[in-house]
Design a protein around this motif. Structure first.
Motif, short mmCIF file in Angstrom:
data_model
loop_
_atom_site.label_atom_id
_atom_site.label_comp_id
_atom_site.label_asym_id
_atom_site.label_seq_id
_atom_site.Cartn_x
_atom_site.Cartn_y
_atom_site.Cartn_z
N LEU A 87 0.83 -1.20 0.00
CA LEU A 87 0.00 0.00 0.00
C LEU A 87 0.87 1.25 0.00
N GLU A 88 2.01 1.18 0.68
CA GLU A 88 2.96 2.31 0.68
C GLU A 88 3.52 2.54 -0.72
N PHE A 89 3.75 1.45 -1.46
CA PHE A 89 4.22 1.59 -2.84
C PHE A 89 3.22 2.38 -3.68
N LEU A 90 1.93 2.17 -3.43
CA LEU A 90 0.91 2.88 -4.21
C LEU A 90 0.86 4.36 -3.89
N LEU A 91 1.42 4.76 -2.73
CA LEU A 91 1.42 6.16 -2.38
C LEU A 91 2.28 6.98 -3.34
#
Length: 474
Positions: free
Chosen positions: A313-317
């Protein structure tokens, strides 16, 4: 007696400056440039953010689809290509977001000043930078690729597949660089519709082409995993031709000459300076995730899987934050070029607040309902527990990541990247030291997540001083 019409030098100076600015600006401003300089700021950023985010997300999906197709040819193929893919992604990130960001903001700034002829030359600067950087990338990866993959733990048939895939994809590194740098020139004009058409259209072409070249079609037996590399190069080559046709066909506001103009090293070095500092920020984002992954792995497979699911989910940020931050940089650059400092500062604050609101809302939602996200990847109780712990501790601080990434784009626009670089390095240092303390104390690996949260706070807050002090705006 006649009154004198002669003005004193002091009285004439403001008039001369006003006339100079008027001569610099064309009689009819380009519609997109006018939008950047005069339309309400928040709606303008949102109008640009939608296509910008679309381009970022589609490019990520293209890479994931490529890995998926290759994985269907066997475990060795997946292992081999998985070792090459992060390096290809790193080249794309540096070309598109780092060096490309320097081109985007420079073109927008020059257009804001009304110097269309000068802005048009940056199409040639993209070629001037893209060709040697592409050739250098090819030389390095051809020479060091197989050794590097072996050091990454790849061996046997997987290493052969990695070496073959790498040789093909990096032999065409020049078109990867040109694709992203020419796209940056187009984006700098405020035109984000053309990149959407090229990227999405290319993606639609790539899906069947990649499958045909990997698995075969119409009696053709296919190339196996290497077919995916050929398909990717075809995507970048055709996209490069599309951007070149748009720019040199003079379909937009820029009118680059057909012949190579007399170019100077000064603008190229300025782009490299901003791009080099931007690359540090981009690289430390991946570095921080890699460091934390190594520490969490000491807690076992379940802990690693739980953290991996949460950190995705952090990658999608990144694409979401850049989806907002990229347009913010364009608006700021155009207004600085036009001498509209107050509007540029206002755009900076609006962009930072928008990025914070977007990423913080995602983080708070994930923290409130962590198993809804982690459950997409695993239903193992231990994995769910660790993943939920990550989102509980880190999710509420996602907004600081949004602030830091938006300020990174602001720094590109103002050409003051020092604070963003410092903030990114500080974030990585907190992850390293925090993880070391956790291991030294033999504490639960989930305490690493506290260091991750503190690192995000540092990434956002330590990049703020230039905006507060208005450094680079005057």
């Amino acid at each position: 007696m006649q009154a004198s019409c002669v003005l004193s030098p002091q009285a004439r100076k403001p008039l001369d400056e006003a006339c100079s600015k008027a001569r610099a600006r064309p009689l009819e401003a380009d519609a997109r440039t006018h939008m950047l300089l005069a339309k309400p700021i928040a709606p303008t950023i949102l109008r640009l953010a939608v296509p910008n985010s679309t381009v970022m997300i589609v490019q990520i999906l293209i890479g994931l689809l490529e890995v998926y197709f290759v994985s269907r040819t066997g475990v060795d193929a997946l292992a081999g290509v998985s070792a090459v893919f992060p390096l290809v992604s790193l080249v794309v990130a540096i070309a598109q977001g780092a060096l490309g960001g320097g081109i985007v903001t420079t073109v927008a700034r020059v257009l804001g000043a009304g110097r269309i002829g000068e802005a048009s030359e940056y199409a040639w600067y993209a070629v001037l930078l893209g060709v040697p950087l592409g050739l250098a990338t090819t030389a390095v990866m051809v020479a060091l690729g197989p050794t590097l993959y072996a050091h990454m733990g790849v061996s046997g048939n997987a290493l052969e597949i990695a070496a073959s895939y790498s040789l093909i994809i990096f032999s065409g590194a020049t078109v990867i660089w040109l694709f992203n740098l020419l796209m940056a020139v187009v984006r700098g004009t405020g035109n984000l519709q053309v990149p959407v058409i090229v990227v999405c259209g290319g993606g639609l072409m790539l899906v069947p082409l990649s499958q045909a070249l990997i698995f075969g079609a119409f009696g053709y037996q296919g190339l196996g995993p290497s077919g995916g590399a050929v398909a990717m190069l075809a995507y970048y080559a055709l996209g490069t031709l599309a951007y070149a046709a748009y720019l040199w066909g003079r379909f937009g506001v820029l009118k680059p000459s057909i012949r190579v103009p007399r170019l100077s090293l000064v603008p190229a070095l300025a782009i490299l300076r901003v791009g080099g500092m931007s690359a540090v920020v981009s690289s430390t984002t991946n570095l921080t995730l890699a460091i934390v992954t190594a520490y969490v792995a000491t807690g076992g497979v379940e802990a690693l899987a739980g953290y991996g699911a949460g950190s995705r989910l952090e990658f999608l940020l990144v694409p979401l934050a850049y989806g907002v931050g990229g347009p913010v940089g364009i608006v700021i650059s155009a207004n600085l070029g036009a001498g509209q400092v107050e509007r540029a500062v206002k755009a900076s604050w609006i962009g930072v607040l928008m990025a914070f609101a977007l990423t913080e809302s995602i983080g708070l939602t994930a923290a409130a309902f962590p198993k809804a996200w982690i459950g997409l990847f695993s239903q193992d109780p231990s994995v769910l527990q660790v993943g939920a712990e990550y989102l509980h501790r880190v999710g509420p601080f996602f907004g600081f990541f949004g602030i830091g990434y938006a300020l990174y784009c602001v720094g590109q626009a103002t050409r003051r990247m020092e604070a963003s670089v410092l903030a990114a390095l500080l974030r990585a240092a907190i992850a390293v030291l925090g993880g070391f303390v956790v291991v030294w104390l033999k504490a639960d690996v989930t305490w690493n997540f506290i260091a991750v949260a503190l690192g995000m706070v540092a990434f956002g807050l330590f990049a703020l001083p230039p905006l507060i002090n208005r450094s680079g705006y005057e």
